[in-house]
Design an enzyme around this catalytic site. Structure first.
Site, mmCIF file in Angstrom:
data_model
loop_
_atom_site.group_PDB
_atom_site.id
_atom_site.type_symbol
_atom_site.label_atom_id
_atom_site.label_comp_id
_atom_site.label_asym_id
_atom_site.label_seq_id
_atom_site.Cartn_x
_atom_site.Cartn_y
_atom_site.Cartn_z
ATOM 1 N N HIS A 185 0.893 -1.094 0.017
ATOM 2 C CA HIS A 185 0.075 0.074 -0.026
ATOM 3 C C HIS A 185 0.820 1.192 0.018
ATOM 4 O O HIS A 185 0.375 2.072 -0.655
ATOM 5 C CB HIS A 185 -0.875 -0.008 1.328
ATOM 6 C CG HIS A 185 -0.273 0.147 2.510
ATOM 7 N ND1 HIS A 185 0.040 -1.296 3.145
ATOM 8 C CD2 HIS A 185 -0.149 0.890 3.496
ATOM 9 C CE1 HIS A 185 0.609 -0.874 4.384
ATOM 10 N NE2 HIS A 185 0.511 0.346 4.475
ATOM 11 N N ASP A 186 1.984 1.209 0.729
ATOM 12 C CA ASP A 186 2.952 2.441 0.736
ATOM 13 C C ASP A 186 3.996 2.242 -0.156
ATOM 14 O O ASP A 186 5.173 2.967 0.252
ATOM 15 C CB ASP A 186 3.289 2.733 2.214
ATOM 16 C CG ASP A 186 2.196 3.407 2.722
ATOM 17 O OD1 ASP A 186 1.427 4.037 2.196
ATOM 18 O OD2 ASP A 186 2.123 3.377 4.275
ATOM 19 N N LYS A 234 6.025 5.272 -1.352
ATOM 20 C CA LYS A 234 7.199 6.049 -0.548
ATOM 21 C C LYS A 234 8.574 6.233 -0.906
ATOM 22 O O LYS A 234 9.334 6.742 -0.215
ATOM 23 C CB LYS A 234 6.782 5.803 1.099
ATOM 24 C CG LYS A 234 5.450 6.475 1.562
ATOM 25 C CD LYS A 234 5.019 6.046 3.110
ATOM 26 C CE LYS A 234 3.913 6.446 3.625
ATOM 27 N NZ LYS A 234 3.789 6.145 5.161
ATOM 28 N N HIS A 254 2.812 9.949 -3.080
ATOM 29 C CA HIS A 254 3.287 8.576 -2.868
ATOM 30 C C HIS A 254 2.290 7.418 -3.468
ATOM 31 O O HIS A 254 2.466 6.344 -3.873
ATOM 32 C CB HIS A 254 3.720 8.122 -1.634
ATOM 33 C CG HIS A 254 2.545 7.874 -0.571
ATOM 34 N ND1 HIS A 254 1.996 8.826 -0.092
ATOM 35 C CD2 HIS A 254 1.940 6.570 -0.186
ATOM 36 C CE1 HIS A 254 0.835 8.187 0.773
ATOM 37 N NE2 HIS A 254 0.956 6.874 0.567
ATOM 38 N N HIS A 290 -5.752 3.867 -1.126
ATOM 39 C CA HIS A 290 -5.839 3.735 0.499
ATOM 40 C C HIS A 290 -6.039 5.132 1.209
ATOM 41 O O HIS A 290 -6.372 5.082 2.404
ATOM 42 C CB HIS A 290 -5.045 2.991 0.969
ATOM 43 C CG HIS A 290 -3.342 3.399 1.012
ATOM 44 N ND1 HIS A 290 -2.953 3.881 -0.133
ATOM 45 C CD2 HIS A 290 -2.757 3.719 2.073
ATOM 46 C CE1 HIS A 290 -1.624 4.287 0.340
ATOM 47 N NE2 HIS A 290 -1.499 4.046 1.786
ATOM 48 N N HIS A 291 -5.992 6.123 0.429
ATOM 49 C CA HIS A 291 -5.942 7.359 1.006
ATOM 50 C C HIS A 291 -7.172 8.304 0.645
ATOM 51 O O HIS A 291 -7.193 9.272 0.930
ATOM 52 C CB HIS A 291 -4.669 8.213 1.086
ATOM 53 C CG HIS A 291 -3.496 7.773 1.735
ATOM 54 N ND1 HIS A 291 -3.467 7.880 3.210
ATOM 55 C CD2 HIS A 291 -2.162 7.401 1.452
ATOM 56 C CE1 HIS A 291 -2.631 7.470 3.633
ATOM 57 N NE2 HIS A 291 -1.618 7.122 2.642
ATOM 58 N N ASP A 350 -4.905 0.010 7.607
ATOM 59 C CA ASP A 350 -3.639 0.649 7.689
ATOM 60 C C ASP A 350 -3.760 1.973 8.921
ATOM 61 O O ASP A 350 -2.854 1.881 9.836
ATOM 62 C CB ASP A 350 -3.403 1.705 6.319
ATOM 63 C CG ASP A 350 -2.081 2.309 6.512
ATOM 64 O OD1 ASP A 350 -1.059 1.890 7.075
ATOM 65 O OD2 ASP A 350 -1.950 3.615 5.677
#
Length: 508
Positions: free
Chosen positions: A368-369, A372, A397, A423-424, A452
């Site tokens: 998911h990240d 970054k 990201h 996811h954000h 998360d």
């Protein structure tokens, strides 16, 4: 009919429907009672392959149709030509073959008036198996005729059983291909063995095992066994079954007795698969042949499933490694991605997604990240609040993660691209990068968002200490319908104990 012995006494035959398989069922179709009685008398005591005859009587073509519609086990029909009409028997033949589509029953036409149905034209135009004038049917000839007809019917039934068994093997093979784990595969074996043999589950005992060809025979792994549930222990099966597995392993060959079969199949990778099937009754040669085909398919399917599990395990490890690499760069624990993976799978299952889809989300959510990786260290690890310009960089990201993964044809990475991208996003449409709202956000994004945040708030970060559980839950409740999907929040709160158990299983 001079050789027939007539009798005025009615001959009664057994009429127990539960014993249908213990008899050869014979249908006599004739409008003369004497013919029925003489036929029964001549054939009294007749047996073929240790099974006696059971007679069904019809005195017209109409009665014969009624019997044939309700009785599926008729082996031979002795049919008169002239009954309610001059061609009633011939019309009945057409009905049996064309309307009922019964091509198994052996049909013998008997006539006392051959002029009404000339033999050559009848044999040519009607699907019958023999034609006899009643005057030529002596007792010996009738018995000879019946032996021949029953042999033909037996062979047709054998072919039909083999055909049905092969169809079941094909169906089972399709089911094996849809299995996603050895556990699911094992239960599928038990489900299909009884179908392949045309028996009830209670009529057989089945066990399947695997081993390494170079190991001791006693080291086999039991995949499945009748009545033992999922992942049974090898010690749970009968001792003689264990002994047969060990014997087959040592001989590197299949074994069989009158009532038991053990199929042995080695794999290219040095493994071996064995299938045991035991019956209370004698096993036919066709049973063993079908089981040999079936067991071979089991071995091939098992190798494929093990290969898929190996690939899946590799993909899972790769997802964890990539996720952990990003977390380590941001000075966070790698356990975060494991917890998020398990939270996401549990939420997916509670939401009603299939186990397969839930497993994909579990494998994809650690990514998911991944975006970054493009964020500079001074922003990624800044202990203070980010400036507006720094926050703008941090938000990139999500898009970067999507761009890294989007071109892959791998199902897990495709799901990871969607998760990284969404996811954000927030349920009320105030999230980033696209401001998606409600169900416009893919369920995989909504699930991972909640997983998360729950884990991030409850863990130490460079910019904050871990929050107590009560404060985390209060935040999630307050963001229900704002940041988070309301249904997911309810599922999370109502099943909190399961999420806490996951958290405690993967400590930092």
């Amino acid at each position: 009919m001079s050789s027939f012995l007539f009798s005025d006494e009615l001959i009664e035959e057994p009429n127990n429907p539960n014993l249908a398989s213990e008899y050869w069922d014979i249908l006599i179709v004739d409008d003369e009672e004497d013919i029925h009685q003489v036929t029964k008398l001549v054939l009294s005591g007749f047996e073929f392959e240790k099974k006696p005859l059971r007679f069904h009587h019809a005195y017209s073509a109409k009665q014969a149709k009624e019997i044939l519609e309700r009785e599926e086990l008729i082996s031979v029909g002795l049919v008169d030509v002239v009954m309610e009409t001059n061609h009633a028997g011939l019309d009945l033949i057409k009905y049996i073959r064309n309307v009922l589509e019964n091509h198994d029953v052996r049909l013998i036409l008997r006539t006392g008036q051959p002029g009404e149905a000339p033999e050559e034209s009848v044999i040519r135009d009607y699907d019958i198996n023999d034609y006899k004038n009643k005057t030529e049917l002596t007792a010996v000839k009738l018995k000879t005729l019946l032996y021949s007809a029953l042999r033909a019917h037996r062979d047709i039934q054998t072919i039909e059983r083999h055909k049905r068994g092969l169809e079941q093997i094909i169906n089972a093979s399709s089911s094996f291909l849809q299995c996603n784990s050895v556990r699911e595969f094992a239960s599928t074996i038990l489900e299909h063995v009884s179908n392949v043999m045309g028996l009830n589950d209670n009529d057989i005992y089945c066990a399947a095992a695997t081993n390494n060809a170079n190991d001791s025979g006693a080291k086999f792994r039991l995949l499945a066994a009748s009545g033992l549930g999922i992942e049974p222990r090898s010690s749970s099966i009968p001792e003689h079954v264990k002994a047969l597995f060990i014997e087959s392993h040592n001989l590197k060959a299949s074994r069989s007795t009158e009532t038991e079969y053990v199929g042995y199949f080695p794999s290219a990778g040095g493994g071996e698969t064995m299938l045991y099937v035991g019956k209370d009754s004698k096993m036919k040669s066709t049973d063993r042949q079908l089981l040999e085909f079936f067991a071979n398919n089991i071995a091939l399917a098992y190798d494929n499933i093990k290969l898929r599990e190996t690939v899946k395990d590799s993909q899972k490890e790769l997802s964890y490694i990539l996720g952990e690499a990003v977390e380590r760069r941001s000075k966070e624990t790698g356990s975060h991605v494991k917890r998020v993976a398990h939270y996401s799978m549990l939420l997916a299952q509670l939401y009603g997604l299939s186990d397969y889809r839930a497993e994909i989300i579990k494998l994809a959510s650690p990514l998911h990240d991944i975006g970054k990786i493009s964020i500079p260290d001074n922003i990624l690890n800044k202990p203070d609040k980010l400036t507006e310009s720094e926050w703008a960089i941090m938000m990139t990201h999500a898009q970067t993660g999507y761009e890294i993964l989007q071109h892959s044809s791998n199902e897990i990475l495709q799901c990871g691209a969607t998760i990284a991208h969404q996811h954000h996003e927030k349920w009320d449409g105030t999230g980033y990068p696209r401001g998606l709202k409600g169900e416009k956000i893919d369920i995989v994004g909504r699930i991972t968002a909640l997983a998360d945040v729950f884990d991030a708030l409850g863990s130490d970060r460079c910019y904050k200490p871990a929050w107590p559980l009560e404060k985390v839950l209060a935040l999630i409740e307050s963001e229900k319908g704002k940041q988070f999907d309301p249904k997911l929040v309810d599922l999370f709160i109502n099943n909190l104990d399961q999420f806490i158990a996951i958290r405690d299983s993967y400590p930092d």
